[in-house]
Enzyme design. Structure first.
Site, PDB file in Angstrom:
ATOM      1  CB  ALA A  30      -0.856  -0.096   1.286  1.00  0.00           C
ATOM      2  CB  THR A  34      -0.315   6.044   0.638  1.00  0.00           C
ATOM      3  OG1 THR A  34       1.718   5.802   0.592  1.00  0.00           O
ATOM      4  CG2 THR A  34      -0.665   4.686   1.332  1.00  0.00           C
ATOM      5  CG  PHE A  41      -8.673   0.290   2.173  1.00  0.00           C
ATOM      6  CD1 PHE A  41      -9.724   2.066   2.601  1.00  0.00           C
ATOM      7  CD2 PHE A  41      -7.773   0.872   1.184  1.00  0.00           C
ATOM      8  CE1 PHE A  41     -10.092   2.510   1.517  1.00  0.00           C
ATOM      9  CE2 PHE A  41      -8.203   1.379   0.066  1.00  0.00           C
ATOM     10  CZ  PHE A  41      -9.250   1.915  -0.172  1.00  0.00           C
ATOM     11  CD  GLN A 107       1.587  -7.310   0.900  1.00  0.00           C
ATOM     12  OE1 GLN A 107       2.252  -6.022   0.165  1.00  0.00           O
ATOM     13  NE2 GLN A 107       1.215  -8.163   1.705  1.00  0.00           N
ATOM     14  CB  ILE A 109      -7.467  -4.635  -5.122  1.00  0.00           C
ATOM     15  CG1 ILE A 109      -7.055  -3.136  -4.545  1.00  0.00           C
ATOM     16  CG2 ILE A 109      -6.496  -5.854  -4.349  1.00  0.00           C
ATOM     17  CD1 ILE A 109      -8.821  -3.932  -3.323  1.00  0.00           C
ATOM     18  CG  HIS A 127      -3.883  -9.116  -1.434  1.00  0.00           C
ATOM     19  ND1 HIS A 127      -3.267  -8.485  -0.618  1.00  0.00           N
ATOM     20  CD2 HIS A 127      -3.395 -10.097  -0.970  1.00  0.00           C
ATOM     21  CE1 HIS A 127      -2.703  -8.684  -0.208  1.00  0.00           C
ATOM     22  NE2 HIS A 127      -3.008 -10.348  -0.013  1.00  0.00           N
ATOM     23  CB  CYS A 135     -18.657 -14.891 -13.415  1.00  0.00           C
ATOM     24  SG  CYS A 135     -19.912 -16.388 -12.694  1.00  0.00           S
ATOM     25  CB  CYS A 162     -22.605 -19.224 -15.795  1.00  0.00           C
ATOM     26  SG  CYS A 162     -21.774 -18.975 -14.133  1.00  0.00           S
ATOM     27  CB  SER A 201       3.211  -3.310   6.950  1.00  0.00           C
ATOM     28  OG  SER A 201       2.078  -4.379   6.545  1.00  0.00           O
TER      29      SER A 201
END
Length: 259
Positions: A30, A34, A41, A107, A109, A127, A135, A162, A201
């Site tokens: 992250a 930033t 988060f 990591q 997203i 992640h 789906c 589906c 971290s």
């Protein structure tokens, strides 16, 4: 080893290590985003300390939870859409394009590595990715605006043709990590000669085990983060501070591209 701090030749040492490496793999968290304005988060004061996450199990069991999860994703994606890749993202894309970096394991997203120019076959998103949906059964991809329109129109959470549930393409709390992506990350770690950790971290497992794999396989380990990490003691070089400011000294031509 004890953490190094910028100054006293440590940035120059970082530059030399990057220049000497032939198979760099970056591992990002992250902290790299930033500096593009995307909140961390998980940190104290972050959204997950103020709002209970919707687990995968709750998503699957409750229509109310699914609709709430979608609203959170739409809000989050607006934040991501306003962010731009920063010099750290561009520096990694440059290393990949020049053939010095074999891959980026992240990591994050937010999709900023891809927007910086890292091709999909060089990017491992452990992640998942919050900028689109898929789906859960057949893995067909859907765009978020398409899902927003469907929810507005139908008043219910979207389903695939589906029959499977459609969910933002992230790994939710309680959801299994993607096995193929973890294997790709470990393979890159085993084959690299320098593992460059940026803005993580190194507390969230199993992702945080990737740099350990690289170190055990004989790679040099370099960590750039605002604070000390559990792997600082294993690092060949650890710098604490603003990642963008440090990389700007090594890639000044990329710093000139800041908006």
């Amino acid at each position: 080893m004890a953490a190094f701090h910028p100054g006293n030749g440590t940035i120059e040492r970082l530059g030399r290590m990057l220049g000497e490496a032939e198979r760099i793999v970056a591992f990002t968290g992250a902290g790299i985003s930033t500096e593009s304005g995307i909140p961390d988060f998980r940190s104290p004061g972050g959204i997950w300390t103020r709002m209970e996450p919707i687990t995968f199990q709750k998503f699957m069991a409750s229509e109310e939870a699914r609709l709430e999860d979608w609203q959170r994703r739409f809000t989050m994606n607006e934040v991501y859409g306003e962010a731009e890749p920063n010099i750290a993202h561009r520096a990694l894309a440059h290393l990949v394009a020049e053939g010095h970096a074999q891959g980026i394991v992240t990591q994050n997203i937010d999709g900023l590595h891809a927007r910086a120019g890292v091709p999909a076959d060089k990017l491992v998103e452990l992640h998942g990715n919050a900028t689109y949906a898929h789906c859960l059964s057949c893995r067909q991809r859907f765009e978020l605006e398409e899902m927003r329109a469907a929810i507005t129109r139908e008043g219910s959470s979207p389903r695939c043709a589906c029959g499977g549930f459609v969910k933002s393409a992230i790994v939710s709390f309680g959801e299994a990590m993607p096995e193929a992506e973890m294997l790709r990350a470990y393979r890159l770690a085993e084959e690299c000669d320098l593992m460059l950790v940026l803005g993580s971290s190194l507390l969230v497992e199993p992702a945080a085990s990737v740099p350990r794999v690289a170190k055990r396989a004989g790679a040099r380990l370099v960590i750039l983060n605002r604070e000390a990490t559990p792997l600082h003691g294993l690092a060949d070089l650890a710098l604490e501070g603003e990642i963008g400011a440090m990389l700007a000294q090594i890639f000044p031509h990329l710093a000139d591209q800041e908006h």
